[in-house]
Enzyme design. Structure first.
Site, mmCIF file in Angstrom:
data_model
loop_
_atom_site.group_PDB
_atom_site.id
_atom_site.type_symbol
_atom_site.label_atom_id
_atom_site.label_comp_id
_atom_site.label_asym_id
_atom_site.label_seq_id
_atom_site.Cartn_x
_atom_site.Cartn_y
_atom_site.Cartn_z
ATOM 1 N N GLY A 12 0.830 -1.212 0.000
ATOM 2 C CA GLY A 12 0.000 0.000 0.000
ATOM 3 C C GLY A 12 0.855 1.250 0.000
ATOM 4 O O GLY A 12 0.565 2.214 0.702
ATOM 5 N N VAL A 64 -2.827 -7.842 -1.615
ATOM 6 C CA VAL A 64 -2.111 -8.599 -0.570
ATOM 7 C C VAL A 64 -2.939 -9.777 -0.040
ATOM 8 O O VAL A 64 -2.388 -10.724 0.527
ATOM 9 C CB VAL A 64 -1.659 -7.688 0.607
ATOM 10 C CG1 VAL A 64 -0.589 -6.702 0.158
ATOM 11 C CG2 VAL A 64 -2.832 -6.993 1.272
ATOM 12 N N SER A 142 -3.095 0.108 14.818
ATOM 13 C CA SER A 142 -3.851 1.358 14.979
ATOM 14 C C SER A 142 -4.125 1.549 16.459
ATOM 15 O O SER A 142 -4.257 0.572 17.201
ATOM 16 C CB SER A 142 -5.183 1.263 14.235
ATOM 17 O OG SER A 142 -6.034 2.332 14.629
ATOM 18 N N TYR A 156 -13.167 -2.665 12.610
ATOM 19 C CA TYR A 156 -11.821 -2.308 12.135
ATOM 20 C C TYR A 156 -10.830 -2.531 13.277
ATOM 21 O O TYR A 156 -9.760 -3.120 13.087
ATOM 22 C CB TYR A 156 -11.842 -0.840 11.688
ATOM 23 C CG TYR A 156 -10.490 -0.229 11.412
ATOM 24 C CD1 TYR A 156 -9.759 -0.557 10.278
ATOM 25 C CD2 TYR A 156 -9.948 0.715 12.294
ATOM 26 C CE1 TYR A 156 -8.525 0.030 10.028
ATOM 27 C CE2 TYR A 156 -8.724 1.302 12.052
ATOM 28 C CZ TYR A 156 -8.014 0.953 10.919
ATOM 29 O OH TYR A 156 -6.785 1.538 10.684
ATOM 30 N N LYS A 160 -7.333 -4.796 13.649
ATOM 31 C CA LYS A 160 -6.046 -4.230 14.049
ATOM 32 C C LYS A 160 -5.540 -4.863 15.357
ATOM 33 O O LYS A 160 -4.324 -4.946 15.580
ATOM 34 C CB LYS A 160 -6.149 -2.706 14.170
ATOM 35 C CG LYS A 160 -6.327 -2.028 12.818
ATOM 36 C CD LYS A 160 -5.119 -2.283 11.913
ATOM 37 C CE LYS A 160 -5.218 -1.609 10.580
ATOM 38 N NZ LYS A 160 -3.991 -1.775 9.772
HETATM 39 P P1 NDP Z 1 -5.054 4.936 2.466
HETATM 40 O O1 NDP Z 1 -6.482 4.538 2.230
HETATM 41 O O2 NDP Z 1 -4.655 6.352 2.266
HETATM 42 O O3 NDP Z 1 -4.096 4.017 1.556
HETATM 43 C C1 NDP Z 1 -4.274 2.638 1.561
HETATM 44 C C2 NDP Z 1 -3.181 1.976 0.750
HETATM 45 O O4 NDP Z 1 -3.341 0.565 0.857
HETATM 46 C C3 NDP Z 1 -3.256 2.312 -0.733
HETATM 47 O O5 NDP Z 1 -1.925 2.378 -1.204
HETATM 48 C C4 NDP Z 1 -3.964 1.097 -1.335
HETATM 49 O O6 NDP Z 1 -3.616 0.816 -2.692
HETATM 50 C C5 NDP Z 1 -3.435 -0.003 -0.442
HETATM 51 N N1 NDP Z 1 -4.288 -1.190 -0.371
HETATM 52 C C6 NDP Z 1 -5.546 -1.295 0.131
HETATM 53 N N2 NDP Z 1 -5.982 -2.562 0.034
HETATM 54 C C7 NDP Z 1 -4.977 -3.269 -0.539
HETATM 55 C C8 NDP Z 1 -4.802 -4.626 -0.917
HETATM 56 N N3 NDP Z 1 -5.779 -5.536 -0.718
HETATM 57 N N4 NDP Z 1 -3.630 -4.998 -1.491
HETATM 58 C C9 NDP Z 1 -2.634 -4.085 -1.697
HETATM 59 N N5 NDP Z 1 -2.730 -2.797 -1.363
HETATM 60 C C10 NDP Z 1 -3.887 -2.398 -0.792
HETATM 61 O O7 NDP Z 1 -4.724 4.450 3.960
HETATM 62 P P2 NDP Z 1 -3.765 5.101 5.101
HETATM 63 O O8 NDP Z 1 -2.523 5.567 4.470
HETATM 64 O O9 NDP Z 1 -4.565 6.020 5.914
HETATM 65 O O10 NDP Z 1 -3.490 3.819 6.009
HETATM 66 C C11 NDP Z 1 -2.286 3.038 5.933
HETATM 67 C C12 NDP Z 1 -2.291 2.048 7.083
HETATM 68 O O11 NDP Z 1 -2.311 2.762 8.326
HETATM 69 C C13 NDP Z 1 -3.501 1.118 7.114
HETATM 70 O O12 NDP Z 1 -3.106 -0.160 7.539
HETATM 71 C C14 NDP Z 1 -4.409 1.767 8.133
HETATM 72 O O13 NDP Z 1 -5.296 0.843 8.719
HETATM 73 C C15 NDP Z 1 -3.377 2.288 9.129
HETATM 74 N N6 NDP Z 1 -3.868 3.372 9.980
HETATM 75 C C16 NDP Z 1 -4.257 4.577 9.444
HETATM 76 C C17 NDP Z 1 -4.704 5.602 10.257
HETATM 77 C C18 NDP Z 1 -5.124 6.938 9.741
HETATM 78 O O14 NDP Z 1 -5.616 7.760 10.544
HETATM 79 N N7 NDP Z 1 -4.976 7.226 8.439
HETATM 80 C C19 NDP Z 1 -4.764 5.412 11.731
HETATM 81 C C20 NDP Z 1 -4.348 4.113 12.187
HETATM 82 C C21 NDP Z 1 -3.909 3.150 11.331
HETATM 83 P P3 NDP Z 1 -4.370 1.534 -3.949
HETATM 84 O O15 NDP Z 1 -3.842 2.950 -3.967
HETATM 85 O O16 NDP Z 1 -3.952 0.791 -5.152
HETATM 86 O O17 NDP Z 1 -5.828 1.472 -3.677
#
Ligand code: NDP
Length: 258
Positions: A12, A64, A142, A156, A160
């Site tokens: 991601g 993934v 998270s 969710y 996590k």
């Molecule tokens: P975004 O939604 O901004 O980005 C998600 C990323 O994950 C994208 O690059 C997307 O790819 C990729 N992705 C989603 N599903 C898949 C999959 N099945 N296979 C491969 N890639 C995948 O999320 P965030 O940056 O906000 O979050 C990143 C991580 O941090 C996550 O695990 C989230 O749970 C965790 N998190 C985030 C918080 C927040 O406040 N933002 C707080 C706590 C935890 P594509 O661009 O191709 O769709």
């Protein structure tokens, strides 16, 4: 630069926190595989930015949750850049709802990415790390797993919580092989994930409300999280494992907080 000569895989890595991690690890000298699921052009833009700064990077598509696709992806990365020494399991999705209003049919998809995805990618790289007796793995958990009380995040949070437990169990299993496994538990970081199903006005309201209950009185940035990841994946962090590093600016709304 702490990661010169190593190969890192950031799942991601096309957007949000993963993008910031990919850019940061590249700045530390790693050759970075930027994984994405759908948004190839976003991943390619991250790669172009890294290459423009003189680094090495490759965009690699794979869901993934699909073990076969993950195995092919890792094979491609290793052909291009050599063995993966640093893995950041960042890919994650959220589906909102609590006990009485959650559409439970959404659970499988969320678990497939947040939990199965982490297992699939870890399994695909770990035998190489074991053979070389070196590896750094960081998972994105998270603060929801720590027990924050934000409405709509019950299920969710459960995925996590699984990430946090798997982090500790994998650390126990892989420690004797020279591999550390830690997690970073971010607080609120405005990204596409937090904007999902919310208007910009709602995001502004949530940001203001959560900033007010954060000790440092602000929301996090993707770079705040990338900084913590860079610390945990550095070679010097070899005595740090099985830890969940909370990076939330000091949130005050945990369950059981006074
Ligand atoms: P975004 O939604 O901004 O980005 C998600 C990323 O994950 C994208 O690059 C997307 O790819 C990729 N992705 C989603 N599903 C898949 C999959 N099945 N296979 C491969 N890639 C995948 O999320 P965030 O940056 O906000 O979050 C990143 C991580 O941090 C996550 O695990 C989230 O749970 C965790 N998190 C985030 C918080 C927040 O406040 N933002 C707080 C706590 C935890 P594509 O661009 O191709 O769709």
């Amino acid at each position: 630069m702490t990661l010169q000569g190593t190969t890192a895989l950031v799942t991601g890595g096309s957007r949000g926190i993963g993008r910031a991690i990919a850019l940061r690890l590249a700045r530390e000298g790693a050759a970075v595989a930027v994984n994405y699921r759908e948004r190839r052009s976003d991943a390619e833009a991250v790669v172009a930015q890294i290459q423009g700064a003189g680094g090495r990077a490759l965009a690699v598509g794979a869901d993934v949750g699909d073990a076969q696709a993950v195995a092919s992806m890792v094979q491609r990365i290793e052909q291009e850049f050599g063995p993966v020494a640093v893995l950041v399991n960042n890919a994650g999705i959220t589906r909102r709802g609590d006990l009485l209003d959650f559409d439970y049919s959404q659970m499988e998809g969320m678990r497939r990415t947040n939990v199965d995805g982490l297992v699939n990618v870890t399994r695909a790289v770990v035998s190489g790390m074991q053979a070389r007796r070196y590896g750094r793995i960081v998972n994105l958990s998270s603060i929801a797993a720590n027990g924050t009380a934000l409405a709509g995040t019950t299920f969710y949070a459960a995925t996590k919580a699984a990430v946090s437990v798997l982090t500790k169990r994998f650390a126990m299993e892989l420690g004797p092989h020279g591999i550390t496994v830690n997690a970073v538990a971010p607080g609120f970081v405005p990204t596409d994930l937090t904007f999902q199903n919310r208007t910009p006005e709602q995001v502004a309201t949530v940001t203001e409300r959560l900033s007010a209950i954060t000790m440092v009185r602000r929301a996090g940035t993707p770079e705040d999280i990338a900084h913590a990841v860079a610390f945990l994946v550095s070679p010097e962090s070899s005595f740090i494992t099985a830890q969940i590093l909370t990076v939330d600016g000091g949130r005050l709304d945990y369950i059981a907080h006074p």
